[in-house]
Design a protein around this motif. Structure first.
Motif, short mmCIF file in Angstrom:
data_model
loop_
_atom_site.label_atom_id
_atom_site.label_comp_id
_atom_site.label_asym_id
_atom_site.label_seq_id
_atom_site.Cartn_x
_atom_site.Cartn_y
_atom_site.Cartn_z
N ASP A 1 48.20 37.47 46.11
CA ASP A 1 48.11 38.01 44.75
C ASP A 1 47.68 36.95 43.75
O ASP A 1 46.94 37.23 42.81
CB ASP A 1 49.44 38.61 44.31
N THR B 1 44.00 36.44 44.16
CA THR B 1 43.30 37.61 43.61
C THR B 1 43.24 37.55 42.09
O THR B 1 42.21 37.83 41.49
CB THR B 1 44.01 38.90 44.08
N GLN B 2 44.35 37.16 41.47
CA GLN B 2 44.39 37.04 40.00
C GLN B 2 43.46 35.94 39.52
O GLN B 2 42.75 36.11 38.51
CB GLN B 2 45.81 36.76 39.53
N GLU C 1 40.77 34.75 41.07
CA GLU C 1 39.40 35.20 41.28
C GLU C 1 38.98 36.16 40.17
O GLU C 1 37.88 36.04 39.61
CB GLU C 1 39.25 35.85 42.64
#
Length: 87
Positions: free
Chosen positions: A28, A31-32, A34
């Motif tokens: 996560d 992902t954040q 990116e």
């Protein structure tokens, strides 16, 4: 690369390789980061998360070593450096 979700990211570029089983750097978080880089207009960064791969998967002297992921990550890193004039 370390990112706490609040640090300014303008001008940051690089590539990240991570393991989906890395308990120290949750997927996560990657992902954040990116998403934040893309929102800031960053098109140079590249993220790859390898399934079932733990932290330090590139360290061939540790039980966490994953040859296939390490080989792929190394090839991608060299290609990224070449594309961006670093190698």
């Amino acid at each position: 690369m370390f990112w706490n979700g609040s640090t300014a990211i303008e001008g940051l570029s690089g590539n990240a390789r991570g393991g989906a089983a890395d308990t120290g750097i949750p997927v996560d978080t990657l992902t954040q980061l990116e998403a934040a880089l893309k929102a800031a207009g960053n098109t140079r960064s590249e993220f790859v998360v390898y399934p079932d791969t733990p932290h330090a998967f590139y360290a061939d002297y540790r039980p966490s070593y994953r040859k296939a992921a390490a080989d792929d990550a190394w090839g991608r890193a060299l290609a990224w450096f070449k594309r961006h004039g670093v190698a």
